[in-house]
Design an enzyme around this catalytic site. Sequence first.
Site, PDB file in Angstrom:
ATOM      1  N   ASP A   1       0.862  -1.186   0.000  1.00 26.25           N
ATOM      2  CA  ASP A   1       0.000   0.000   0.000  1.00 26.25           C
ATOM      3  C   ASP A   1       0.892   1.228   0.000  1.00 26.25           C
ATOM      4  O   ASP A   1       2.009   1.211   0.508  1.00 26.25           O
ATOM      5  CB  ASP A   1      -0.941   0.008   1.208  1.00 26.25           C
ATOM      6  CG  ASP A   1      -2.200   0.837   0.929  1.00 26.25           C
ATOM      7  OD1 ASP A   1      -3.256   0.228   0.659  1.00 26.25           O
ATOM      8  OD2 ASP A   1      -2.125   2.087   0.955  1.00 26.25           O
TER       9      ASP A   1
ATOM     10  N   ASP B   1       4.543   2.734  -3.745  1.00 27.19           N
ATOM     11  CA  ASP B   1       3.660   3.464  -4.651  1.00 27.19           C
ATOM     12  C   ASP B   1       3.730   2.735  -5.994  1.00 27.19           C
ATOM     13  O   ASP B   1       4.773   2.737  -6.653  1.00 27.19           O
ATOM     14  CB  ASP B   1       4.159   4.914  -4.782  1.00 27.19           C
ATOM     15  CG  ASP B   1       3.305   5.743  -5.721  1.00 27.19           C
ATOM     16  OD1 ASP B   1       2.513   5.164  -6.498  1.00 27.19           O
ATOM     17  OD2 ASP B   1       3.441   6.983  -5.687  1.00 27.19           O
ATOM     18  N   VAL B   2       2.617   2.124  -6.396  1.00 31.94           N
ATOM     19  CA  VAL B   2       2.660   1.300  -7.607  1.00 31.94           C
ATOM     20  C   VAL B   2       2.899   2.115  -8.876  1.00 31.94           C
ATOM     21  O   VAL B   2       3.209   1.541  -9.917  1.00 31.94           O
ATOM     22  CB  VAL B   2       1.369   0.446  -7.771  1.00 31.94           C
ATOM     23  CG1 VAL B   2       1.251  -0.588  -6.666  1.00 31.94           C
ATOM     24  CG2 VAL B   2       0.120   1.311  -7.873  1.00 31.94           C
TER      25      VAL B   2
ATOM     26  N   SER C   1     -14.057  -1.268 -13.031  1.00 29.76           N
ATOM     27  CA  SER C   1     -15.173  -0.714 -12.250  1.00 29.76           C
ATOM     28  C   SER C   1     -16.370  -0.600 -13.184  1.00 29.76           C
ATOM     29  O   SER C   1     -16.202  -0.561 -14.414  1.00 29.76           O
ATOM     30  CB  SER C   1     -14.776   0.677 -11.753  1.00 29.76           C
ATOM     31  OG  SER C   1     -15.914   1.411 -11.344  1.00 29.76           O
TER      32      SER C   1
ATOM     33  N   TYR D   1     -11.601   9.009 -13.695  1.00 32.09           N
ATOM     34  CA  TYR D   1     -11.809   7.649 -13.181  1.00 32.09           C
ATOM     35  C   TYR D   1     -12.450   6.759 -14.255  1.00 32.09           C
ATOM     36  O   TYR D   1     -12.006   5.644 -14.478  1.00 32.09           O
ATOM     37  CB  TYR D   1     -12.689   7.724 -11.932  1.00 32.09           C
ATOM     38  CG  TYR D   1     -12.788   6.407 -11.176  1.00 32.09           C
ATOM     39  CD1 TYR D   1     -11.722   5.933 -10.408  1.00 32.09           C
ATOM     40  CD2 TYR D   1     -13.950   5.647 -11.229  1.00 32.09           C
ATOM     41  CE1 TYR D   1     -11.820   4.733  -9.711  1.00 32.09           C
ATOM     42  CE2 TYR D   1     -14.053   4.459 -10.529  1.00 32.09           C
ATOM     43  CZ  TYR D   1     -12.992   4.001  -9.774  1.00 32.09           C
ATOM     44  OH  TYR D   1     -13.089   2.810  -9.085  1.00 32.09           O
TER      45      TYR D   1
ATOM     46  N   LYS E   1     -10.355   3.527 -15.721  1.00 29.14           N
ATOM     47  CA  LYS E   1     -10.854   2.152 -15.603  1.00 29.14           C
ATOM     48  C   LYS E   1     -11.135   1.542 -16.978  1.00 29.14           C
ATOM     49  O   LYS E   1     -11.002   0.330 -17.161  1.00 29.14           O
ATOM     50  CB  LYS E   1     -12.108   2.126 -14.720  1.00 29.14           C
ATOM     51  CG  LYS E   1     -11.800   2.406 -13.240  1.00 29.14           C
ATOM     52  CD  LYS E   1     -10.723   1.477 -12.676  1.00 29.14           C
ATOM     53  CE  LYS E   1     -10.650   1.501 -11.163  1.00 29.14           C
ATOM     54  NZ  LYS E   1      -9.561   0.654 -10.620  1.00 29.14           N
TER      55      LYS E   1
ATOM     56  N   VAL F   1     -19.272  -0.355  -3.865  1.00 27.09           N
ATOM     57  CA  VAL F   1     -19.065  -1.286  -2.745  1.00 27.09           C
ATOM     58  C   VAL F   1     -19.186  -0.506  -1.436  1.00 27.09           C
ATOM     59  O   VAL F   1     -18.599   0.588  -1.302  1.00 27.09           O
ATOM     60  CB  VAL F   1     -17.653  -1.913  -2.844  1.00 27.09           C
ATOM     61  CG1 VAL F   1     -17.418  -2.904  -1.708  1.00 27.09           C
ATOM     62  CG2 VAL F   1     -17.453  -2.593  -4.201  1.00 27.09           C
TER      63      VAL F   1
HETATM   64  N1  LIG Z   1     -15.192   0.707  -3.614  1.00 28.57           N
HETATM   65  C1  LIG Z   1     -15.899   0.719  -4.739  1.00 28.57           C
HETATM   66  O1  LIG Z   1     -17.084   1.102  -4.752  1.00 28.57           O
HETATM   67  C2  LIG Z   1     -15.275   0.251  -6.020  1.00 28.57           C
HETATM   68  C3  LIG Z   1     -16.090   0.067  -7.146  1.00 28.57           C
HETATM   69  C4  LIG Z   1     -15.519  -0.334  -8.345  1.00 28.57           C
HETATM   70  C5  LIG Z   1     -14.161  -0.564  -8.418  1.00 28.57           C
HETATM   71  N2  LIG Z   1     -13.394  -0.377  -7.312  1.00 28.57           N
HETATM   72  C6  LIG Z   1     -11.968  -0.622  -7.438  1.00 28.57           C
HETATM   73  O2  LIG Z   1     -11.595  -1.638  -6.539  1.00 28.57           O
HETATM   74  C7  LIG Z   1     -10.259  -1.408  -6.075  1.00 28.57           C
HETATM   75  C8  LIG Z   1     -10.260  -1.380  -4.562  1.00 28.57           C
HETATM   76  O3  LIG Z   1     -11.194  -0.409  -4.146  1.00 28.57           O
HETATM   77  P1  LIG Z   1     -11.444  -0.084  -2.595  1.00 28.57           P
HETATM   78  O4  LIG Z   1     -12.807   0.421  -2.462  1.00 28.57           O
HETATM   79  O5  LIG Z   1     -10.980  -1.219  -1.771  1.00 28.57           O
HETATM   80  O6  LIG Z   1     -10.447   1.156  -2.452  1.00 28.57           O
HETATM   81  P2  LIG Z   1      -9.891   1.906  -1.147  1.00 28.57           P
HETATM   82  O7  LIG Z   1      -9.789   3.326  -1.558  1.00 28.57           O
HETATM   83  O8  LIG Z   1     -10.677   1.566   0.071  1.00 28.57           O
HETATM   84  O9  LIG Z   1      -8.435   1.266  -0.974  1.00 28.57           O
HETATM   85  C9  LIG Z   1      -7.475   1.431  -1.990  1.00 28.57           C
HETATM   86  C10 LIG Z   1      -6.102   1.279  -1.364  1.00 28.57           C
HETATM   87  O10 LIG Z   1      -5.154   1.476  -2.438  1.00 28.57           O
HETATM   88  C11 LIG Z   1      -4.093   2.270  -1.932  1.00 28.57           C
HETATM   89  N3  LIG Z   1      -3.459   2.991  -3.031  1.00 28.57           N
HETATM   90  C12 LIG Z   1      -3.941   4.055  -3.725  1.00 28.57           C
HETATM   91  N4  LIG Z   1      -3.033   4.464  -4.621  1.00 28.57           N
HETATM   92  C13 LIG Z   1      -1.947   3.661  -4.483  1.00 28.57           C
HETATM   93  C14 LIG Z   1      -0.668   3.609  -5.101  1.00 28.57           C
HETATM   94  N5  LIG Z   1      -0.316   4.495  -6.042  1.00 28.57           N
HETATM   95  N6  LIG Z   1       0.198   2.646  -4.719  1.00 28.57           N
HETATM   96  C15 LIG Z   1      -0.143   1.747  -3.758  1.00 28.57           C
HETATM   97  N7  LIG Z   1      -1.328   1.761  -3.117  1.00 28.57           N
HETATM   98  C16 LIG Z   1      -2.217   2.716  -3.478  1.00 28.57           C
HETATM   99  C17 LIG Z   1      -4.762   3.234  -0.937  1.00 28.57           C
HETATM  100  O11 LIG Z   1      -3.819   3.748  -0.020  1.00 28.57           O
HETATM  101  C18 LIG Z   1      -5.815   2.347  -0.297  1.00 28.57           C
HETATM  102  O12 LIG Z   1      -5.346   1.749   0.890  1.00 28.57           O
HETATM  103  C19 LIG Z   1      -9.820  -0.088  -6.707  1.00 28.57           C
HETATM  104  O13 LIG Z   1      -9.070  -0.341  -7.868  1.00 28.57           O
HETATM  105  C20 LIG Z   1     -11.137   0.575  -7.058  1.00 28.57           C
HETATM  106  O14 LIG Z   1     -11.005   1.511  -8.105  1.00 28.57           O
HETATM  107  C21 LIG Z   1     -13.917   0.015  -6.116  1.00 28.57           C
END
Ligand SMILES: NC(=O)c1ccc[n+]([C@@H]2O[C@H](COP(=O)([O-])OP(=O)(O)OC[C@H]3O[C@@H](n4cnc5c(N)ncnc54)[C@H](O)[C@@H]3O)[C@@H](O)[C@H]2O)c1
Length: 267
Positions: A51, A77-78, A158, A172, A176, A205
Site C-alpha cells: 500500500d 507506490d505502484v 469498475s 476515473y 478504468k 461497494v
Molecule cells: N469501492 C468501490 O465502490 C469500487 C467500485 C468499483 C471498483 N473499485 C476498485 O476496486 C479497487 C479497490 O477499491 P477499494 O474500495 O478497496 O479502495 P480503497 O480506496 O478503500 O483502498 C485502496 C487502497 O489502495 C491504496 N493505493 C492508492 N493508490 C496507491 C498507489 N499508487 N500505490 C499503492 N497503493 C495505493 C490506498 O492507499 C488504499 O489503501 C480499486 O481499484 C477501485 O477503483 C472500487
Amino acid sequence: MNSMDPGVAVSTFADDIFKDQVFLVTGAGRGIGKLLAERLARLGAHVALCDLVAGRAEETAKVIAAGQGSALALTADVSKEEDVQRAVAAVLDRWGRVDVLVNSAGSYGAAYRVTHETPVEEWDSVFASNVRGSFLCAKTVLPHMVTAGRGRIINFASNAGRSVSPLLGCSYTAAKTAVIGMTRHLSREYARHGILVNTIAPGPVAGERVSELIDGEANGAALNAQIPIGRLADPSDIVDVVLFMASGASRYMTGAILDVSGGLILA
Ligand SMILES: NC(=O)c1ccc[n+]([C@@H]2O[C@H](COP(=O)([O-])OP(=O)(O)OC[C@H]3O[C@@H](n4cnc5c(N)ncnc54)[C@H](O)[C@@H]3O)[C@@H](O)[C@H]2O)c1
C-alpha cells in the site's frame, strides 16, 4: 433466506485451496484489497501486500499474522517503477515466485465534478495509480511468470469503466476503461505462456471509499435505487469473485471482464 438469495454473503472455498501459492495484492491496506489479503491467507496462501500509505499494509499483515497466516507487508507506490521493482524483489526474495498478481490499488480523485473543472493533477494521479500502476506491476512480474510457464493477473476495473461513473469524474471513467484495454491486450500476449489475465468490474461497494463520496442518506438511497439487486456490494461479494478468478475453476478464462455490480451494468 437461503444460499441462493442475492442478499446473503455465502462463500464456499476449500480451506487449503491456495495452499503455498504466492500472491501479491496491491492496495491491500484498506477496503477490498485488505479483505482479499486476509481471506487468501486463511485459504493457505503466502500474501505479499503493498500500500502507498505507510502503516496500512503493516496493519493488514498484523491481522494475518494474528491468525497464523503468512504475510509480507510492503509500503510502495505502484506508480513508481523503483518502488514496484523493490516490492517484487522482496516477494521473490521471500518466496521465490509470484503466482498471482492482484492489482487492486487505485486512487479516485474528488467526488464528481464536470470535466472542465477537473484539475489536470487529478487526471494524472488517477491514471498513475490505476493504469500506470497496474502496468508497472504486470511488467515487473511477467518475466518471472513467463519463466515459470504459469501465472495469473487480476486487474480491477469498475462499473465506471464499463459505462460512466455515477460518483466520480471523467479521469476515473477513462482510467478504468484503460485497465480493461490493458487486460485484453495482456491476455492475448501471454496466454501462450500459461498466464491468464482478467479484470473484475465491481459496482459500488459499501466501505470507506463510497462513504467518502456519497453525501448523506438520500444520496445513498438514490445510488441503491439504481442497482437492481437493491443494495451496494459488500466487499465479500467482490472478494469471492476474485477468489474464483484466482482458482483452478477459471482455468479457461482469460481476457474476461467480469461485471459484479448487482445488475447495474448489463452489457
Ligand atoms: N469501492 C468501490 O465502490 C469500487 C467500485 C468499483 C471498483 N473499485 C476498485 O476496486 C479497487 C479497490 O477499491 P477499494 O474500495 O478497496 O479502495 P480503497 O480506496 O478503500 O483502498 C485502496 C487502497 O489502495 C491504496 N493505493 C492508492 N493508490 C496507491 C498507489 N499508487 N500505490 C499503492 N497503493 C495505493 C490506498 O492507499 C488504499 O489503501 C480499486 O481499484 C477501485 O477503483 C472500487
